[in-house]
Design an enzyme around this catalytic site. Structure first.
Site, PDB file in Angstrom:
ATOM      1  N   LYS A 275      11.743 -12.583  49.726  1.00 33.93           N
ATOM      2  CA  LYS A 275      12.946 -11.927  50.238  1.00 33.93           C
ATOM      3  C   LYS A 275      13.487 -12.695  51.446  1.00 33.93           C
ATOM      4  O   LYS A 275      12.767 -13.495  52.053  1.00 33.93           O
ATOM      5  CB  LYS A 275      12.602 -10.499  50.694  1.00 33.93           C
ATOM      6  CG  LYS A 275      12.363  -9.509  49.574  1.00 33.93           C
ATOM      7  CD  LYS A 275      12.109  -8.119  50.149  1.00 33.93           C
ATOM      8  CE  LYS A 275      11.802  -7.119  49.057  1.00 33.93           C
ATOM      9  NZ  LYS A 275      12.954  -6.826  48.189  1.00 33.93           N
ATOM     10  N   ARG A 349       8.333  -2.176  39.029  1.00 32.51           N
ATOM     11  CA  ARG A 349       8.315  -1.764  37.618  1.00 32.51           C
ATOM     12  C   ARG A 349       7.009  -2.140  36.941  1.00 32.51           C
ATOM     13  O   ARG A 349       6.590  -1.494  35.985  1.00 32.51           O
ATOM     14  CB  ARG A 349       9.538  -2.358  36.898  1.00 32.51           C
ATOM     15  CG  ARG A 349       9.595  -3.854  36.909  1.00 32.51           C
ATOM     16  CD  ARG A 349      10.994  -4.367  36.613  1.00 32.51           C
ATOM     17  NE  ARG A 349      11.907  -4.163  37.748  1.00 32.51           N
ATOM     18  CZ  ARG A 349      13.193  -4.458  37.720  1.00 32.51           C
ATOM     19  NH1 ARG A 349      13.744  -4.955  36.623  1.00 32.51           N
ATOM     20  NH2 ARG A 349      13.953  -4.243  38.775  1.00 32.51           N
TER      21      ARG A 349
HETATM   22  N1  BES Z   1      11.486  -2.752  46.951  1.00 36.01           N
HETATM   23  C1  BES Z   1      12.597  -3.400  46.378  1.00 36.01           C
HETATM   24  C2  BES Z   1      13.843  -2.504  46.261  1.00 36.01           C
HETATM   25  C3  BES Z   1      14.444  -2.002  47.546  1.00 36.01           C
HETATM   26  C4  BES Z   1      15.568  -2.630  48.077  1.00 36.01           C
HETATM   27  C5  BES Z   1      13.961  -0.884  48.177  1.00 36.01           C
HETATM   28  C6  BES Z   1      16.142  -2.157  49.230  1.00 36.01           C
HETATM   29  C7  BES Z   1      14.536  -0.420  49.348  1.00 36.01           C
HETATM   30  C8  BES Z   1      15.631  -1.046  49.873  1.00 36.01           C
HETATM   31  C9  BES Z   1      12.254  -3.895  44.974  1.00 36.01           C
HETATM   32  O1  BES Z   1      10.924  -4.235  44.767  1.00 36.01           O
HETATM   33  C10 BES Z   1      13.092  -5.105  44.699  1.00 36.01           C
HETATM   34  O2  BES Z   1      12.999  -6.026  45.440  1.00 36.01           O
HETATM   35  N2  BES Z   1      13.896  -5.065  43.647  1.00 36.01           N
HETATM   36  C11 BES Z   1      14.745  -6.146  43.296  1.00 36.01           C
HETATM   37  C12 BES Z   1      14.689  -6.322  41.798  1.00 36.01           C
HETATM   38  C13 BES Z   1      15.408  -7.548  41.304  1.00 36.01           C
HETATM   39  C14 BES Z   1      14.640  -8.791  41.736  1.00 36.01           C
HETATM   40  C15 BES Z   1      15.518  -7.483  39.811  1.00 36.01           C
HETATM   41  C16 BES Z   1      16.184  -5.804  43.723  1.00 36.01           C
HETATM   42  O3  BES Z   1      16.589  -4.667  43.552  1.00 36.01           O
HETATM   43  O4  BES Z   1      16.843  -6.670  44.259  1.00 36.01           O
HETATM   44 ZN    ZN Z   2      10.408  -6.209  45.330  1.00 36.39          ZN
END
Ligand code: BES
Ligand code: ZN
Ligand code: ZN
Length: 501
Positions: A275, A349
């Site tokens: 991230k 997921r």
């Molecule tokens: N934990 C994150 C989602 C999230 C984002 C929670 C902001 C709280 C605040 C999750 O694991 C994630 O990073 N999801 C990605 C998925 C993508 C790579 C398909 C996303 O939503 O960007």
């Molecule tokens: Zn994530």
């Protein structure tokens, strides 16, 4: 902090601050506000007439009684023109928070309660919840706590019948304590709240309420074939945990258990698909779903409804390391399906797929999962509501209703079969992601592949785990979102299942 009911008359109240729920009219017949107006020689009416206070939801106005009453200060808190339990809950929280800032140690809350016992109980419960949610602060790392909780909060009960409201008081206390327990878990730093520590906290809570607790370790995960959870954990020096809590409120029943499944990623760095610094900053909250489920089990354990509920929490960190799982890897998940990894940041997921497979193999239904799953859902709903994805209309209605009752609101989102093609893979049974558009629905559709024939609901609470721009309950910090709504859903099911007398 003491929380009690009091039957004192307004004129006899002594405390640092009297918080009074106020609607649009200062003269509503037999209202507490009208009574105070009279004691104050019409002063409240003047304030309304001057437009200095209108009684809008969340508005506040402090009044010095200048010896007209034994209490020195009154705080009017608006409940809106059409007061509901939700505006009462918010008003009570806003009032308590103001009183705390003013260093009030002894506080009395006075809100008009309906003559109908049932309505009065529900309203009082909401007021109690609001007060205790509002007085929460996470002070563990403040050398001198910035704000001490009040010494006592008393709730005015003008009704001579004490018993039904006493029960409402206790329910309100339990609901708020459970949400605050969930908030403590989310607020805790990830270096302390590791997957192992989360399991230990769950175990201590389970013991307190006589819930069954089982922790599945890495070896057992291997035997069960939990390839998703194990892959996510590979990059972390902290071993993953799979927490199972059970409440057996109807041990003889042949009905299926309700399963509550919570995403327990104690820190989400994104893994190798790392991230950004900004994106990572709040990722200690990526176990907000787990916290909600544990909060719900706290309430269920305390109130012991006649129904069987199993909580399942896959716990892990998602970290970067030489042994991290990688884009391009193909995993076999617990139900035997294979998945092609595209982005290691879509870890939730994978962990949930194994937990859902477990729930489905045990024959649980409904299965309700709650997870900080996708940034897309946060973008769509703006942290105001959580996304609700469901394969069963009745379940969807029940969850919507529970969320409205507790003011943890959801909104229905689509899981059409048309999303399936977006994550078809050339090399495995499915891909782990499905492109840029409709990410929240794609993630939900992926989860659906693991629930078998169960009735299933998925709550995407990304962005809801922390308060932001919602000044009713706290300026910042963890919200405990979902704990009370999930418990309310379970309590209502138990109530509906009761044989009629
Ligand atoms: N934990 C994150 C989602 C999230 C984002 C929670 C902001 C709280 C605040 C999750 O694991 C994630 O990073 N999801 C990605 C998925 C993508 C790579 C398909 C996303 O939503 O960007
Ligand atoms: Zn994530
Ligand atoms: Zn995540």
């Amino acid at each position: 902090m003491q929380t009690t009911l009091t039957q004192k008359k307004l004129i006899d109240i002594t405390c640092d601050m009297l918080i009074l729920g106020a609607g649009h009219s200062p003269k509503a017949p037999s209202s507490l506000l009208a009574e105070i107006d009279q004691l104050m020689g019409g002063h409240i009416s003047t304030i309304y007439a001057n437009g200095e206070f209108k009684g809008n939801s969340g508005e506040i106005c402090q009044i010095y009684t200048l010896d007209k009453m034994t209490v020195r200060r009154i705080l009017l808190v608006g409940v809106g023109e059409h007061a509901t339990d939700n505006t009462f809950r918010r008003a009570s929280s806003i009032g308590i928070r103001y009183a705390q800032r003013q260093a009030a140690r002894e506080i009395v809350l006075a809100f008009d309660l309906d003559e109908d016992k049932d309505r009065a109980s529900k309203t009082l419960q909401a007021v109690v919840e609001g007060a205790l949610l509002g007085s929460y602060s996470f002070t563990r790392y403040q050398t001198t706590p910035r704000q001490a909780p009040p010494e006592s909060i008393q709730f005015l009960n003008p009704n001579p019948d004490q018993s039904s409201l006493e029960e409402a008081l206790q329910r309100g206390i339990i609901m708020a304590e459970a949400a605050n327990f969930a908030r403590d878990l989310v607020n805790e730093q990830s270096s302390v709240l590791t997957p192992g520590a989360l399991a230990a906290k769950a175990g201590t809570m389970a013991e307190r309420f006589s819930l069954e607790c089982q922790i599945i370790d890495q070896n057992q995960m291997q035997e069960l074939g939990m390839g998703g959870l194990l892959a996510v954990a590979k990059g972390s020096s902290e071993p993953p945990t799979f927490i199972i809590l059970r409440h057996r409120g109807l041990p003889e029943s042949t009905d299926k258990d309700i399963a509550l499944v919570g995403k327990g990623i104690t820190f989400d760095s994104g893994g190798l698909s790392i991230k950004t610094a900004d994106g990572m900053a709040s990722m200690k909250g990526d176990m907000g779903g787990a916290a909600a489920v544990l909060g719900a089990m706290y309430i269920i354990g305390a109130l012991k409804p006649s129904i069987n509920v199993t909580a399942l929490i896959p716990g892990s960190e998602n970290m970067t390391d030489g042994s991290s799982y990688r884009p391009g890897d193909i995993l076999r998940l617990m139900n035997g399906k294979t998945i092609e990894i595209v982005n290691t940041d879509a870890e939730g997921r994978l962990a949930l797929a194994d937990a859902l497979s477990y729930a489905s193999q045990e024959g649980y239904s409904p299965i309700i999962d709650i997870a900080t799953l996708t940034g897309g859902c946060y973008i769509a709903l703006g942290g105001v509501r959580a996304g609700l994805f469901c394969n069963d209309h009745t379940l969807s209605d029940e969850l919507m209703e529970s969320g409205e009752i507790t003011d943890e609101k959801f909104w229905p989102m689509p899981v059409d079969d048309d999303y399936l093609e977006k994550f078809s893979s050339q090399i495995a049974d499915m891909k782990q992601t499905g492109g840029r558009y409709g990410g929240a629905s794609i993630a939900a559709k992926i989860l659906e592949q693991f629930v078998g024939k169960a009735s299933w609901g998925h709550l995407d609470i990304a962005g809801m785990e922390f308060f932001e721009g919602n000044p009713a309950f706290a300026e910042t910090g963890a919200s405990g979102f979902g704990a009370r709504a999930l418990a309310t859903f379970v309590l209502k099911r138990a109530e509906a299942n009761k044989p009629s007398e």
